[in-house]
Design a protein around this motif. Structure first.
Motif, mmCIF file in Angstrom:
data_model
loop_
_atom_site.group_PDB
_atom_site.id
_atom_site.type_symbol
_atom_site.label_atom_id
_atom_site.label_comp_id
_atom_site.label_asym_id
_atom_site.label_seq_id
_atom_site.Cartn_x
_atom_site.Cartn_y
_atom_site.Cartn_z
ATOM 1 N N ARG A 36 0.978 -1.295 -0.001
ATOM 2 C CA ARG A 36 -0.175 -0.015 -0.133
ATOM 3 C C ARG A 36 0.890 1.179 -0.040
ATOM 4 O O ARG A 36 0.353 2.327 -0.310
ATOM 5 C CB ARG A 36 -0.957 0.026 1.313
ATOM 6 C CG ARG A 36 -1.759 -1.024 1.338
ATOM 7 C CD ARG A 36 -2.847 -1.091 2.417
ATOM 8 N NE ARG A 36 -3.477 -2.537 2.574
ATOM 9 C CZ ARG A 36 -4.873 -2.298 2.694
ATOM 10 N NH1 ARG A 36 -5.132 -1.356 3.291
ATOM 11 N NH2 ARG A 36 -5.443 -3.623 2.626
ATOM 12 N N GLN A 37 2.267 1.167 0.319
ATOM 13 C CA GLN A 37 2.956 2.192 0.416
ATOM 14 C C GLN A 37 3.490 2.671 -1.129
ATOM 15 O O GLN A 37 3.956 3.782 -0.987
ATOM 16 C CB GLN A 37 4.214 1.940 1.352
ATOM 17 C CG GLN A 37 5.133 0.906 0.746
ATOM 18 C CD GLN A 37 6.231 0.468 1.704
ATOM 19 O OE1 GLN A 37 6.644 1.549 2.393
ATOM 20 N NE2 GLN A 37 6.352 -0.864 1.980
ATOM 21 N N ARG A 67 9.672 3.276 -11.919
ATOM 22 C CA ARG A 67 10.525 3.556 -12.891
ATOM 23 C C ARG A 67 10.903 1.917 -13.548
ATOM 24 O O ARG A 67 11.194 1.044 -12.780
ATOM 25 C CB ARG A 67 11.822 4.282 -12.554
ATOM 26 C CG ARG A 67 12.867 4.585 -13.171
ATOM 27 C CD ARG A 67 14.181 5.129 -12.526
ATOM 28 N NE ARG A 67 14.992 4.159 -11.935
ATOM 29 C CZ ARG A 67 15.149 4.285 -10.677
ATOM 30 N NH1 ARG A 67 14.635 5.198 -9.901
ATOM 31 N NH2 ARG A 67 15.884 3.447 -9.683
ATOM 32 N N ILE A 68 11.087 2.096 -14.739
ATOM 33 C CA ILE A 68 11.194 0.825 -15.558
ATOM 34 C C ILE A 68 12.791 0.774 -16.209
ATOM 35 O O ILE A 68 13.135 1.710 -16.520
ATOM 36 C CB ILE A 68 10.361 0.661 -16.723
ATOM 37 C CG1 ILE A 68 8.971 0.423 -16.077
ATOM 38 C CG2 ILE A 68 10.647 -0.867 -17.531
ATOM 39 C CD1 ILE A 68 7.625 0.401 -17.122
ATOM 40 N N ASP A 98 8.988 4.871 -6.066
ATOM 41 C CA ASP A 98 8.759 3.957 -5.272
ATOM 42 C C ASP A 98 9.352 2.613 -5.371
ATOM 43 O O ASP A 98 9.902 1.871 -4.508
ATOM 44 C CB ASP A 98 7.340 3.867 -4.486
ATOM 45 C CG ASP A 98 6.786 5.206 -3.869
ATOM 46 O OD1 ASP A 98 7.752 6.019 -3.261
ATOM 47 O OD2 ASP A 98 5.606 5.523 -4.096
ATOM 48 N N LEU A 99 9.083 2.323 -6.536
ATOM 49 C CA LEU A 99 9.394 0.797 -7.077
ATOM 50 C C LEU A 99 10.280 1.068 -8.310
ATOM 51 O O LEU A 99 10.153 2.066 -9.338
ATOM 52 C CB LEU A 99 8.191 0.234 -7.746
ATOM 53 C CG LEU A 99 7.054 -0.084 -6.681
ATOM 54 C CD1 LEU A 99 5.852 -0.878 -7.184
ATOM 55 C CD2 LEU A 99 7.587 -1.163 -5.544
ATOM 56 N N ALA A 133 12.661 0.849 -4.052
ATOM 57 C CA ALA A 133 13.679 1.613 -4.327
ATOM 58 C C ALA A 133 14.543 1.971 -3.346
ATOM 59 O O ALA A 133 15.779 2.323 -3.637
ATOM 60 C CB ALA A 133 12.923 2.800 -5.201
ATOM 61 N N ARG A 134 13.874 2.111 -2.409
ATOM 62 C CA ARG A 134 14.892 2.527 -1.170
ATOM 63 C C ARG A 134 15.672 1.730 -0.617
ATOM 64 O O ARG A 134 17.018 1.719 -0.284
ATOM 65 C CB ARG A 134 13.999 3.026 0.016
ATOM 66 C CG ARG A 134 13.218 4.050 -0.074
ATOM 67 C CD ARG A 134 12.036 4.266 0.936
ATOM 68 N NE ARG A 134 10.999 3.255 0.743
ATOM 69 C CZ ARG A 134 10.443 2.691 1.686
ATOM 70 N NH1 ARG A 134 10.641 2.832 2.991
ATOM 71 N NH2 ARG A 134 9.629 1.871 1.723
ATOM 72 N N THR A 135 15.277 0.264 -0.718
ATOM 73 C CA THR A 135 16.114 -1.003 -0.249
ATOM 74 C C THR A 135 16.798 -1.672 -1.235
ATOM 75 O O THR A 135 17.769 -2.416 -1.134
ATOM 76 C CB THR A 135 15.409 -1.708 1.015
ATOM 77 O OG1 THR A 135 14.399 -2.540 0.082
ATOM 78 C CG2 THR A 135 14.672 -1.072 1.997
ATOM 79 N N ASN A 136 16.326 -1.603 -2.515
ATOM 80 C CA ASN A 136 16.790 -2.405 -3.452
ATOM 81 C C ASN A 136 16.165 -3.966 -3.370
ATOM 82 O O ASN A 136 16.832 -4.581 -4.101
ATOM 83 C CB ASN A 136 18.278 -2.070 -3.885
ATOM 84 C CG ASN A 136 18.386 -2.423 -5.450
ATOM 85 O OD1 ASN A 136 17.865 -2.389 -6.211
ATOM 86 N ND2 ASN A 136 19.589 -2.744 -5.701
#
Length: 189
Positions: A36-37, A42-43, A86-87, A138-141
């Motif tokens: 939900r976050q 980005r691709i 985010d992703l 994207a923050r933690t990979n």
């Protein structure tokens, strides 16, 4: 050629054609991650893993990226061109040579009448392709969702449009991905 031989040949050809591998889709995800976050994405093509000169070509990478973009937008996610997403959606393709072996045992109690046992073994060489989509935080990979399709995407015997083939493959992978923010994995189609 005798009628028996013609019928056997047609039966074998039909059996081999019907046994051609279909595209198989699977997925996996991290159930601890609250999806939900996430609202933006980005691709990126995984340049190191797209080594196959045909399926991993720049042309097919664009096809996959366009199909991913359409699928994510349809699910309510927003693309990010400037700034942080985010992703991060990474994808790659690969290919392997495969062989399918078919045994056709046509034994019957009357085989002596037809000229002996009818055990025939046929083999078929083909190329098996795979499209893998990794969706990472994207923050933690860390990968939070992964989907993949395996089958014959580069089949020369079919007169299908390659754009359509890749679009349908990506769509079938992404149908298991959750809707946009506010949805959970249980809400995926």
């Amino acid at each position: 050629m005798k009628l028996k031989g013609i019928i056997s040949s047609l039966f074998i050809a039909g059996t081999l054609a019907s046994c051609a591998p279909a595209i198989t889709v699977k997925y996996d995800y991290d159930p601890k991650v609250n999806v939900r976050q996430f609202t933006t994405y980005r691709i990126e093509a995984d340049r190191q893993r797209n080594a196959d000169p045909i399926v991993g070509s720049n042309l097919n990478q664009r096809r996959i990226a366009d199909a991913l973009d359409q699928s994510l937008k349809a699910r309510g996610y927003k693309p990010v061109t400037q700034g942080e997403a985010d992703l991060v959606v990474r994808f790659f393709t690969d290919s392997r040579d495969r062989q399918q072996i078919q045994s056709n045992n046509m034994y019957s109690p009357y085989s002596w009448w037809y000229g002996g046992m009818g055990n025939n073994v046929y083999s078929r060489q083909y190329e098996e392709n795979r499209v893998v989509i990794n969706v990472s935080d994207a923050r933690t990979n860390d990968i939070v969702w992964q989907g993949w399709a395996t089958g014959q995407l580069n089949n020369r015997n079919k007169e299908r449009d390659r754009d359509q083939t890749f679009r349908e493959t990506v769509t079938s992978i992404m149908k298991n991905f959750p809707e946009s923010a506010g949805q959970d994995y249980g809400a995926a189609r």
